[in-house]
Scaffold this motif. Structure first.
Motif, PDB file in Angstrom:
ATOM      1  N   GLY A 145      -0.525  -3.421  20.904  1.00 50.07           N
ATOM      2  CA  GLY A 145      -1.757  -4.179  20.754  1.00 50.07           C
ATOM      3  C   GLY A 145      -2.816  -3.526  19.880  1.00 50.07           C
ATOM      4  N   PHE A 146      -2.443  -2.485  19.134  1.00 51.29           N
ATOM      5  CA  PHE A 146      -3.415  -1.782  18.284  1.00 51.29           C
ATOM      6  C   PHE A 146      -3.124  -2.075  16.809  1.00 51.29           C
ATOM      7  N   PRO A 147      -4.016  -2.756  16.099  1.00 45.23           N
ATOM      8  CA  PRO A 147      -3.827  -2.920  14.662  1.00 45.23           C
ATOM      9  C   PRO A 147      -3.645  -1.561  13.982  1.00 45.23           C
ATOM     10  N   ALA A 148      -2.719  -1.491  13.043  1.00 47.85           N
ATOM     11  CA  ALA A 148      -2.418  -0.205  12.402  1.00 47.85           C
ATOM     12  C   ALA A 148      -1.969  -0.439  10.968  1.00 47.85           C
ATOM     13  N   TYR A 149      -2.294   0.516  10.102  1.00 50.22           N
ATOM     14  CA  TYR A 149      -2.003   0.408   8.672  1.00 50.22           C
ATOM     15  C   TYR A 149      -1.588   1.770   8.117  1.00 50.22           C
ATOM     16  N   ALA A 150      -0.690   1.748   7.136  1.00 47.10           N
ATOM     17  CA  ALA A 150      -0.565   2.899   6.241  1.00 47.10           C
ATOM     18  C   ALA A 150      -1.794   2.882   5.344  1.00 47.10           C
ATOM     19  N   VAL A 151      -2.307   4.068   5.007  1.00 48.90           N
ATOM     20  CA  VAL A 151      -3.605   4.085   4.331  1.00 48.90           C
ATOM     21  C   VAL A 151      -3.692   5.198   3.289  1.00 48.90           C
ATOM     22  N   GLY A 152      -4.499   4.956   2.265  1.00 48.81           N
ATOM     23  CA  GLY A 152      -4.840   6.006   1.303  1.00 48.81           C
ATOM     24  C   GLY A 152      -3.799   6.230   0.227  1.00 48.81           C
ATOM     25  N   GLY A 153      -3.531   7.508  -0.041  1.00 49.14           N
ATOM     26  CA  GLY A 153      -2.693   7.887  -1.168  1.00 49.14           C
ATOM     27  C   GLY A 153      -1.281   7.345  -1.105  1.00 49.14           C
ATOM     28  N   CYS A 154      -0.721   7.204   0.090  1.00 52.74           N
ATOM     29  CA  CYS A 154       0.650   6.695   0.188  1.00 52.74           C
ATOM     30  C   CYS A 154       0.722   5.240  -0.261  1.00 52.74           C
ATOM     31  N   VAL A 155      -0.318   4.473   0.031  1.00 50.76           N
ATOM     32  CA  VAL A 155      -0.361   3.075  -0.421  1.00 50.76           C
ATOM     33  C   VAL A 155      -0.588   3.027  -1.927  1.00 50.76           C
ATOM     34  N   ARG A 156      -1.548   3.819  -2.393  1.00 57.69           N
ATOM     35  CA  ARG A 156      -1.831   3.882  -3.835  1.00 57.69           C
ATOM     36  C   ARG A 156      -0.573   4.225  -4.623  1.00 57.69           C
ATOM     37  N   ASP A 157       0.119   5.297  -4.220  1.00 57.78           N
ATOM     38  CA  ASP A 157       1.299   5.727  -4.954  1.00 57.78           C
ATOM     39  C   ASP A 157       2.422   4.696  -4.882  1.00 57.78           C
ATOM     40  N   SER A 158       2.568   4.050  -3.742  1.00 55.65           N
ATOM     41  CA  SER A 158       3.597   3.017  -3.606  1.00 55.65           C
ATOM     42  C   SER A 158       3.341   1.865  -4.575  1.00 55.65           C
ATOM     43  N   LEU A 159       2.086   1.450  -4.689  1.00 50.16           N
ATOM     44  CA  LEU A 159       1.744   0.361  -5.604  1.00 50.16           C
ATOM     45  C   LEU A 159       1.945   0.767  -7.063  1.00 50.16           C
ATOM     46  N   LEU A 160       1.823   2.059  -7.349  1.00 52.18           N
ATOM     47  CA  LEU A 160       2.043   2.567  -8.707  1.00 52.18           C
ATOM     48  C   LEU A 160       3.513   2.851  -8.999  1.00 52.18           C
ATOM     49  N   GLY A 161       4.368   2.707  -7.980  1.00 49.40           N
ATOM     50  CA  GLY A 161       5.778   3.018  -8.164  1.00 49.40           C
ATOM     51  C   GLY A 161       6.084   4.496  -8.139  1.00 49.40           C
ATOM     52  N   ARG A 162       5.165   5.270  -7.559  1.00 50.69           N
ATOM     53  CA  ARG A 162       5.357   6.717  -7.433  1.00 50.69           C
ATOM     54  C   ARG A 162       5.767   7.028  -5.996  1.00 50.69           C
ATOM     55  N   PRO A 163       6.679   7.979  -5.780  1.00 50.30           N
ATOM     56  CA  PRO A 163       7.059   8.321  -4.399  1.00 50.30           C
ATOM     57  C   PRO A 163       5.911   9.030  -3.680  1.00 50.30           C
ATOM     58  N   PRO A 164       5.461   8.523  -2.529  1.00 49.27           N
ATOM     59  CA  PRO A 164       4.378   9.201  -1.790  1.00 49.27           C
ATOM     60  C   PRO A 164       4.817  10.574  -1.300  1.00 49.27           C
ATOM     61  N   HIS A 165       3.884  11.534  -1.328  1.00 53.38           N
ATOM     62  CA  HIS A 165       4.183  12.867  -0.815  1.00 53.38           C
ATOM     63  C   HIS A 165       4.208  12.870   0.710  1.00 53.38           C
ATOM     64  N   ASP A 166       3.350  12.093   1.314  1.00 49.31           N
ATOM     65  CA  ASP A 166       3.320  11.981   2.769  1.00 49.31           C
ATOM     66  C   ASP A 166       2.707  10.642   3.133  1.00 49.31           C
ATOM     67  N   TRP A 167       2.791  10.313   4.421  1.00 47.88           N
ATOM     68  CA  TRP A 167       2.301   9.023   4.907  1.00 47.88           C
ATOM     69  C   TRP A 167       1.213   9.254   5.950  1.00 47.88           C
ATOM     70  N   ASP A 168       0.108   8.544   5.783  1.00 43.41           N
ATOM     71  CA  ASP A 168      -0.993   8.577   6.740  1.00 43.41           C
ATOM     72  C   ASP A 168      -1.165   7.190   7.333  1.00 43.41           C
ATOM     73  N   VAL A 169      -1.539   7.169   8.607  1.00 48.14           N
ATOM     74  CA  VAL A 169      -1.716   5.912   9.326  1.00 48.14           C
ATOM     75  C   VAL A 169      -3.126   5.863   9.891  1.00 48.14           C
ATOM     76  N   THR A 170      -3.745   4.692   9.833  1.00 52.32           N
ATOM     77  CA  THR A 170      -5.033   4.489  10.487  1.00 52.32           C
ATOM     78  C   THR A 170      -4.889   3.325  11.458  1.00 52.32           C
ATOM     79  N   THR A 171      -5.585   3.400  12.577  1.00 48.90           N
ATOM     80  CA  THR A 171      -5.357   2.440  13.655  1.00 48.90           C
ATOM     81  C   THR A 171      -6.604   2.252  14.508  1.00 48.90           C
ATOM     82  N   ALA A 172      -6.638   1.137  15.219  1.00 56.47           N
ATOM     83  CA  ALA A 172      -7.729   0.903  16.174  1.00 56.47           C
ATOM     84  C   ALA A 172      -7.553   1.725  17.437  1.00 56.47           C
TER      85      ALA A 172
END
Length: 417
Positions: free
Chosen positions: A21-48
């Motif tokens: 029941g907690f909204p959650a997202y991948a956030v920051g550099g991992c999303v940016r790099d994914s959209l650029l077609g670059r492999p993310p170095h790590d994954w960060d999550v933000t949540t309620a």
């Protein structure tokens, strides 16, 4: 809806949070790099979810409260580390680096509003798609680094963002938005309050990037504020511009490019600038020693003959010797052709297994004593003379050849007054 391929750990963590029941997202550099077609170095999550709820929900993932006061818990999912941080709002930044207070939020948009640049203020949920309230997707397409909200406020909050802006611009090959660049010029002085260790961490990632030289030239006062030792005296800005050009021409090597910055000024002050810069940045001993050696030899005679090349290899090792040649090339002391010849000569000596230390000689200190050397300093002098003799071609590194040279040297010493 735009799809992003999540790492197995990020996908599993988002799924469990959403199921609870907690909204959650991948956030920051991992999303940016994914959209650029670059492999993310790590994954960060933000949540309620609040930190204590994350700890309770992921007890099987070895949760570590790495930044619990700011809402961050690190989870280890099948060997992959993922930081999970609660949506938050930051209070005032009185020290221009850290918020005095943090308040948790239930809205991802409020969390993204506190972030530095639009391309980092991106969040992605497999259920909800891309959350992009500040135009980060468009800035990725336009290849722009632009602050979230008012740039003056962003830099006033955290002065390290000034260095992050040039680092992201270099790493991504992006331009900096004119309003953001103007705010950087105005806020450069705030960097005097940032620790040398944080400056070093940013410069390690920035200096080896393509385009670093152009950013050094454009934002000179920003770098001088971060490291006052590099600030040119009145009317000597041309030296900084020459150093920036040298950085761009040099191989993408951090100690080499850092040393080149120390040469942005009068020759007689270069070693002092290097010492002051290293005292500010406090790098590891190996990096500090290499920068100091590079700067000290920047204007030294350039080795041409075999003995001098051997001496350079013996003093600096393979990596250091090749760096020194690259520095001489970048500063214009060597042509490209001559630099290639010197590099080839050094590599050829190494491939041939040239003797570079007295320990590698086929004749030991004990052997010299047996030949009549006097215990003490004479043995060391003879060993060094034998090494130099091998480099100059007076002897081969064999026992018989070195014995002949050692006997001759002992006779010469006997004739000394």
């Amino acid at each position: 809806m735009e799809k992003i391929a999540l790492s197995p750990a990020a996908a599993a963590i988002l799924g469990r949070l959403e199921a609870a029941g907690f909204p959650a997202y991948a956030v920051g550099g991992c999303v940016r790099d994914s959209l650029l077609g670059r492999p993310p170095h790590d994954w960060d999550v933000t949540t309620a979810a609040r930190p204590e709820q994350v700890l309770a929900l992921f007890g099987d993932c070895h949760p570590v409260p790495t930044g619990i006061a700011h809402g961050t818990v690190t989870l280890f999912w099948q060997g992959e580390a993922v930081e999970v941080t609660t949506f938050r709002l930051d209070g005032p930044y009185r020290d221009h680096r850290h918020p005095d207070t943090v308040a948790f939020s239930d809205r991802v948009e409020e969390d993204l509003a506190r972030r530095d640049f639009t391309v980092n203020a991106l969040a992605y949920s497999p259920r909800r798609g891309l959350c992009d309230p500040f135009g980060g997707r468009a800035d990725l397409q336009s290849r722009l680094i632009r602050c979230v909200g008012g740039p003056a406020r962003r830099f006033e909050e955290d002065a390290l963002r000034l260095l992050r802006a040039v680092r992201f611009a270099a790493q991504l090959g992006f331009a900096i938005h004119p309003a953001t660049a103007a705010a950087m010029d105005a806020a450069a002085g705030l960097l005097s309050g940032v620790s040398g260790e944080r400056v070093l961490a940013e410069w390690r990632r920035f200096l080896p990037c393509p385009g670093a030289g152009a950013l050094l030239a454009r934002f000179g006062p920003l770098f001088w504020a971060a490291a006052p030792a590099l600030c040119p005296a009145g009317g000597e800005e041309d030296g900084w511009l020459a150093a920036a050009e040298a950085v761009e021409a040099a191989p993408a090597d951090f100690p080499l490019r850092l040393a080149l910055l120390c040469l942005a000024g009068p020759e007689e002050g270069a070693v002092g600038r290097a010492e002051a810069l290293l005292a500010r940045l406090r790098p590891d001993r190996r990096t500090a020693g290499e920068v100091t050696a590079l700067v000290a030899a920047a204007h030294a005679p350039i080795p041409r003959e075999t003995p001098a090349l051997c001496r350079l290899l013996a003093d600096r090792g393979r990596e250091g010797a090749l760096r020194q040649v690259a520095l001489w090339r970048a500063t214009g002391r060597l042509s490209e052709e001559t630099a290639e010849q010197l590099t080839g000569g050094l590599l050829s000596l190494l491939e041939r297994g040239v003797c570079l230390t007295v320990r590698e000689l086929a004749l030991s200190g004990g052997d010299l004593l047996a030949l009549g050397a006097v215990p003490g300093p004479q043995v060391g002098r003879l060993q060094r003379a034998l090494l130099e003799g091998v480099w100059a071609g007076r002897a081969a590194n064999t026992r018989a050849s070195l014995e002949r040279l050692a006997r001759a040297l002992l006779k010469e010493e006997a004739l000394l007054p």
